[in-house]
Design a protein around this motif. Structure first.
Motif, PDB file in Angstrom:
ATOM      1  N   ARG A   1      -1.722 -10.810  -4.002  1.00  0.00           N
ATOM      2  CA  ARG A   1      -2.983 -11.223  -4.629  1.00  0.00           C
ATOM      3  C   ARG A   1      -4.154 -10.573  -3.878  1.00  0.00           C
ATOM      4  O   ARG A   1      -5.053 -11.252  -3.382  1.00  0.00           O
ATOM      5  N   LEU A   2      -4.116  -9.266  -3.797  1.00  0.00           N
ATOM      6  CA  LEU A   2      -5.074  -8.549  -2.958  1.00  0.00           C
ATOM      7  C   LEU A   2      -6.491  -8.620  -3.513  1.00  0.00           C
ATOM      8  O   LEU A   2      -7.448  -8.821  -2.762  1.00  0.00           O
ATOM      9  N   THR A   3      -6.619  -8.428  -4.816  1.00  0.00           N
ATOM     10  CA  THR A   3      -7.953  -8.494  -5.424  1.00  0.00           C
ATOM     11  C   THR A   3      -8.522  -9.903  -5.351  1.00  0.00           C
ATOM     12  O   THR A   3      -9.712 -10.093  -5.072  1.00  0.00           O
ATOM     13  N   GLU A   4      -7.678 -10.898  -5.597  1.00  0.00           N
ATOM     14  CA  GLU A   4      -8.125 -12.291  -5.483  1.00  0.00           C
ATOM     15  C   GLU A   4      -8.581 -12.584  -4.057  1.00  0.00           C
ATOM     16  O   GLU A   4      -9.601 -13.250  -3.839  1.00  0.00           O
ATOM     17  N   ALA A   5      -7.824 -12.086  -3.083  1.00  0.00           N
ATOM     18  CA  ALA A   5      -8.187 -12.304  -1.685  1.00  0.00           C
ATOM     19  C   ALA A   5      -9.532 -11.657  -1.376  1.00  0.00           C
ATOM     20  O   ALA A   5     -10.406 -12.280  -0.770  1.00  0.00           O
ATOM     21  N   ARG A   6      -9.690 -10.413  -1.793  1.00  0.00           N
ATOM     22  CA  ARG A   6     -10.953  -9.707  -1.519  1.00  0.00           C
ATOM     23  C   ARG A   6     -12.127 -10.429  -2.157  1.00  0.00           C
ATOM     24  O   ARG A   6     -13.172 -10.625  -1.513  1.00  0.00           O
ATOM     25  N   ARG A   7     -11.962 -10.837  -3.408  1.00  0.00           N
ATOM     26  CA  ARG A   7     -13.041 -11.517  -4.109  1.00  0.00           C
ATOM     27  C   ARG A   7     -13.364 -12.867  -3.468  1.00  0.00           C
ATOM     28  O   ARG A   7     -14.536 -13.217  -3.271  1.00  0.00           O
ATOM     29  N   SER A   8     -12.331 -13.628  -3.129  1.00  0.00           N
ATOM     30  CA  SER A   8     -12.544 -14.957  -2.544  1.00  0.00           C
ATOM     31  C   SER A   8     -13.193 -14.865  -1.172  1.00  0.00           C
ATOM     32  O   SER A   8     -14.128 -15.617  -0.860  1.00  0.00           O
ATOM     33  N   LEU A   9     -12.712 -13.955  -0.347  1.00  0.00           N
ATOM     34  CA  LEU A   9     -13.286 -13.788   0.989  1.00  0.00           C
ATOM     35  C   LEU A   9     -14.729 -13.324   0.905  1.00  0.00           C
ATOM     36  O   LEU A   9     -15.587 -13.747   1.682  1.00  0.00           O
ATOM     37  N   SER A  10     -15.007 -12.448  -0.058  1.00  0.00           N
ATOM     38  CA  SER A  10     -16.385 -11.972  -0.251  1.00  0.00           C
ATOM     39  C   SER A  10     -17.304 -13.119  -0.650  1.00  0.00           C
ATOM     40  O   SER A  10     -18.439 -13.222  -0.168  1.00  0.00           O
ATOM     41  N   THR A  11     -16.793 -14.002  -1.520  1.00  0.00           N
ATOM     42  CA  THR A  11     -17.595 -15.140  -1.974  1.00  0.00           C
ATOM     43  C   THR A  11     -17.925 -16.073  -0.819  1.00  0.00           C
ATOM     44  O   THR A  11     -19.059 -16.547  -0.680  1.00  0.00           O
ATOM     45  N   VAL A  12     -16.928 -16.331   0.019  1.00  0.00           N
ATOM     46  CA  VAL A  12     -17.159 -17.219   1.165  1.00  0.00           C
ATOM     47  C   VAL A  12     -18.133 -16.569   2.144  1.00  0.00           C
ATOM     48  O   VAL A  12     -19.040 -17.232   2.667  1.00  0.00           O
ATOM     49  N   LEU A  13     -17.959 -15.279   2.398  1.00  0.00           N
ATOM     50  CA  LEU A  13     -18.865 -14.587   3.320  1.00  0.00           C
ATOM     51  C   LEU A  13     -20.301 -14.605   2.808  1.00  0.00           C
ATOM     52  O   LEU A  13     -21.247 -14.718   3.588  1.00  0.00           O
TER      53      LEU A  13
ATOM     54  N   ALA B   1     -12.498  -7.165   5.452  1.00  0.00           N
ATOM     55  CA  ALA B   1     -12.410  -5.712   5.615  1.00  0.00           C
ATOM     56  C   ALA B   1     -10.982  -5.224   5.357  1.00  0.00           C
ATOM     57  O   ALA B   1     -10.774  -4.174   4.719  1.00  0.00           O
ATOM     58  N   ALA B   2     -10.005  -5.986   5.838  1.00  0.00           N
ATOM     59  CA  ALA B   2      -8.609  -5.600   5.632  1.00  0.00           C
ATOM     60  C   ALA B   2      -8.257  -5.557   4.148  1.00  0.00           C
ATOM     61  O   ALA B   2      -7.599  -4.611   3.681  1.00  0.00           O
ATOM     62  N   PHE B   3      -8.700  -6.550   3.393  1.00  0.00           N
ATOM     63  CA  PHE B   3      -8.376  -6.579   1.966  1.00  0.00           C
ATOM     64  C   PHE B   3      -9.179  -5.544   1.183  1.00  0.00           C
ATOM     65  O   PHE B   3      -8.721  -5.085   0.132  1.00  0.00           O
ATOM     66  N   VAL B   4     -10.353  -5.202   1.658  1.00  0.00           N
ATOM     67  CA  VAL B   4     -11.082  -4.085   1.050  1.00  0.00           C
ATOM     68  C   VAL B   4     -10.240  -2.811   1.174  1.00  0.00           C
ATOM     69  O   VAL B   4     -10.082  -2.042   0.224  1.00  0.00           O
ATOM     70  N   LEU B   5      -9.682  -2.588   2.348  1.00  0.00           N
ATOM     71  CA  LEU B   5      -8.831  -1.422   2.582  1.00  0.00           C
ATOM     72  C   LEU B   5      -7.550  -1.499   1.749  1.00  0.00           C
ATOM     73  O   LEU B   5      -7.117  -0.503   1.149  1.00  0.00           O
ATOM     74  N   LEU B   6      -6.947  -2.660   1.698  1.00  0.00           N
ATOM     75  CA  LEU B   6      -5.693  -2.821   0.965  1.00  0.00           C
ATOM     76  C   LEU B   6      -5.868  -2.670  -0.541  1.00  0.00           C
ATOM     77  O   LEU B   6      -4.889  -2.411  -1.254  1.00  0.00           O
ATOM     78  N   THR B   7      -7.083  -2.834  -1.033  1.00  0.00           N
ATOM     79  CA  THR B   7      -7.353  -2.613  -2.456  1.00  0.00           C
ATOM     80  C   THR B   7      -7.877  -1.207  -2.725  1.00  0.00           C
ATOM     81  O   THR B   7      -8.361  -0.916  -3.812  1.00  0.00           O
TER      82      THR B   7
END
Length: 346
Positions: free
Chosen positions: A188-200, A216-222
């Motif tokens: 769920r890489l995109t979900e992770a990136r989006r969720s982490l971005s929202t919290v940040l 940053a890690a999930f940005v790279l992984l996507t």
């Protein structure tokens, strides 16, 4: 107020989720809701509803409307999110690291019970940590449990983010950080990136350095490039959590072709893992180092680190980790002409 009726605090949470018609008289929703609670608490027929709740037909009709409109499901989601945000959930299915978000009907029971009491709730034992269970032999069963609660976890995170915008960011940061490993294992890489971005966005990088690294890690992984600062990682106080975040960033850097930068972060993570005696982290860092050795053509390093990583993951029972070592070790066997071994591994 009769015994078992909602308190004012409980009603304040329930009322916004109970619809009323656009026209006509406004019903006594609180009385009807208390009637529904009495009916299912006692198991009595509707016709035996006490007169204090009004005509039983009215309460029953209101119950049918709410049931067909999905009101109770919506309310359950809200109570779960409230309980998670308050850290007052129990039964330990989704105590994801230190962030508790038990996504089950029983999760709201503690909140209802404690809201009735004027005295502080008694201390509860710490529920099992789902995040740690995702790195051992119970990985598959815990993934299944988390998968089943995906919707409730999202609801809990949404509520935590809402609270973060009012200055209460701790719960959102803890929950999002804890969910990161589940997101990764399930792709769920995109979900992770989006969720982490929202919290940040609701907090700040400086207030949540570990979360910023994970993002940053999930940005790279996507598939996108982003600068990762190892210096910023020093703000994460726990060395194991710091190492895990650095390792995931190294994994992400490798995935976008930044091999040298990835190797550097991975080496730092490995040092931290070894200093802390953290077996899972050591296995993960050695596994990534084996893959990096394959890219460089370092067959000795590949064999040494790959086999050691597979051994450590095997001792832990972590199937995901074991699978990460299959490809590099199979490639090594093929390079050596050991085609039987390569076939066995794959």
């Amino acid at each position: 107020m009769a015994r078992g009726d909602l308190t004012d605090e409980q009603w304040a949470l329930v009322e916004p989720h109970l619809p009323i018609a656009a026209v006509g008289p406004v019903p006594d929703l609180r009385k009807h809701f208390n009637a529904v609670m009495w009916r299912f608490r006692t198991g009595s027929p509707w016709r035996d509803l006490p007169t204090e709740f009004g005509p039983w037909q009215s309460a029953y009709d209101r119950f049918r409307i709410w049931a067909t409109q999905g009101v109770f499901q919506s309310l359950m989601q809200a109570v779960i999110a409230e309980a998670a945000a308050r850290g007052q959930t129990d039964l330990g299915l989704v105590s994801v690291d230190s962030a508790t978000a038990r996504a089950h009907h029983h999760s709201c029971r503690t909140w209802w019970t404690e809201a009735r009491s004027c005295s502080p709730p008694p201390p509860r034992p710490q529920p099992p940590c789902a995040q740690s269970r995702l790195r051992c032999a119970g990985q598959r069963s815990w993934l299944t449990r988390l998968d089943a609660e995906a919707g409730n976890l999202r609801a809990a995170l949404d509520e935590a983010v809402r609270r973060a915008t009012t200055g209460q960011a701790d719960e959102a940061v803890r929950l999002a950080t804890a969910l990161s490993w589940w997101w990764l294992l399930r792709g769920r890489l995109t979900e992770a990136r989006r969720s982490l971005s929202t919290v940040l966005a609701a907090t700040s990088d400086t207030a949540a350095p570990e979360l910023a690294l994970l993002h940053a890690a999930f940005v790279l992984l996507t598939g996108d490039h982003i600068e990762v600062s190892a210096t910023a990682a020093e703000a994460v106080p726990d060395p194991v959590r710091r190492a895990r975040a650095l390792w995931l960033c190294a994994y992400g850097l490798f995935s976008v072709g930044e091999v040298t930068a990835g190797a550097k972060l991975n080496a730092r993570a490995l040092d931290l893992f070894r200093s802390a005696g953290e077996q899972w982290g050591t296995a993960a860092a050695l596994g990534l180092r084996a893959t990096l050795a394959l890219v460089r053509g370092d067959l000795d390093g590949l064999g040494r680190d790959g086999l050691r990583s597979a051994q450590l993951f095997g001792e832990l029972g972590d199937r995901w980790g074991q699978l990460q070592t299959v490809s590099p070790l199979a490639a090594l066997a093929e390079i050596k002409g050991e085609y039987g071994e390569a076939a066995r591994l794959q």
